[in-house]
Design a protein around this motif. Structure first.
Motif: not given
Length: 350
Positions: A53-56, A67-71, A91-94, A113-120
């Protein structure tokens, strides 16, 4: 002739009888088969990567693991994108993340179903109070000013120094210049070895802590602790006789009408009168070896320690007395006659 006998053919069993050697061989085969197949079953299907989801972000770059789980751990540290600037968001496009994962040969990812990820981008925020404290410390060191009596008004909007979250320590004001006549200052506020810095300018004001009334007081009305507050005001806007202490204020009475919000001055309040004009008082006469008391009348009002005149109702003499308590005054011994005679003798001898 020979007699013919019937020959019965021996039928051999198709399955050989089980013997211990066969059992051992079978067990060894099964054991070998289990050792080969169990790891395969334990591994199961390869784990598919999932989009977070959104990340910091805490650093300058975003890694695969951000950005990715399971790596796997070694792939999670692989940098993919630059993070926003300190304190900023983006934001970064999925699809861009999916393309980066595919380029690493890791296949597809589940986006949920996410189109983009918000980054703070995380940041340490050094706000105006901490900046002003750094400036006051520098003024004390470089110019000998007392930071407790200073207020600093910085130019522009409230400044904020942004720094990496792992940059510890207090802010420091470097390259400070101060003009005592104009009271203008300029400095570079930094963290660490100038790893984060912000240049500020402003005005230095000397302040005083004064008593400000919170409600209107009529003349003769007693003041309570709830009727005033202590406020810090620029010295230029404060009367020279303004009250700066408040410990002895409760119980004192207003000497004139005082309005709400007024700065309390030296003569605005005073202790209450303990003796009122025309009031019957106890006159106490104290002298070595002698203590007398009688009733008298006060000719004027007075607070504790004040000198007033009282009338002795028996002799009708008017005596100076000191107020010592509610309805109570003290009269000292009269001047010694011997001293008056000595003074007269000296006058005659001249």
């Amino acid at each position: 002739m020979y007699a013919l006998r019937c020959v019965h053919p021996t039928i051999r069993p198709r399955v050989a009888p089980v013997n211990p050697a066969m059992v051992v061989r079978a067990l060894l085969a099964l054991l070998a088969l289990g050792l080969l197949t169990l790891p395969v079953l334990a591994e199961g299907p390869a784990q598919r990567l999932r989009l977070r989801g959104d990340v910091t972000a805490r650093g300058d770059v975003l890694t695969l693991g951000d950005l990715v789980e399971g790596a796997s751990p070694d792939l999670s540290a692989r940098p993919l994108f630059r993070a926003p600037s300190l304190g900023a968001s983006g934001t970064i496009q999925a699809r861009r993340i999916a393309e980066a994962v595919t380029a690493l040969g890791l296949g597809e990812i589940e986006t949920g179903g996410r189109v983009q990820v918000a980054v703070q981008r995380a940041a340490r925020r050094v706000a105006q109070p901490e900046i002003e404290a750094a400036l006051k410390r520098s003024l004390e060191t470089a110019y000998g000013l007392d930071g407790r009596t200073l207020a600093i008004r910085l130019d522009g909007d409230a400044p904020v120094l942004l720094a990496p979250v792992d940059l510890d320590g207090q802010a420091t004001a470097l390259d400070l210049t101060y003009d005592p006549r104009s009271r203008r200052l300029a400095a570079l506020v930094t963290l660490g070895e100038r790893q984060a810095s912000l240049r500020v300018t402003g005005l230095v004001m000397e302040i005083r802590e004064v008593v400000v009334l919170g409600r209107q007081l009529n003349r003769g009305e007693a003041i309570t602790a709830a009727d005033f507050t202590l406020e810090r005001r620029p010295r230029e806007a404060v009367p020279t006789d303004a009250r700066t202490g408040a410990a002895d204020l409760p119980g004192q009475v207003a000497q004139r009408a005082l309005s709400t919000g007024a700065i309390l001055r030296g003569g605005d309040v005073a202790p209450p009168d303990l003796v009122l004009r025309g009031e019957a008082v106890t006159i106490v006469f104290d002298a070595p070896g002698l203590a007398l008391s009688l009733r008298g009348q006060a000719n004027e009002s007075g607070r504790l320690g004040a000198t007033i005149t009282v009338t002795n109702p028996v002799s009708k003499k008017v005596l100076p007395a000191t107020v010592t308590g509610p309805g109570r005054v003290s009269v000292g011994p009269a001047p010694a006659p011997v001293q008056r005679q000595a003074n007269a003798a000296l006058d005659g001898a001249r």
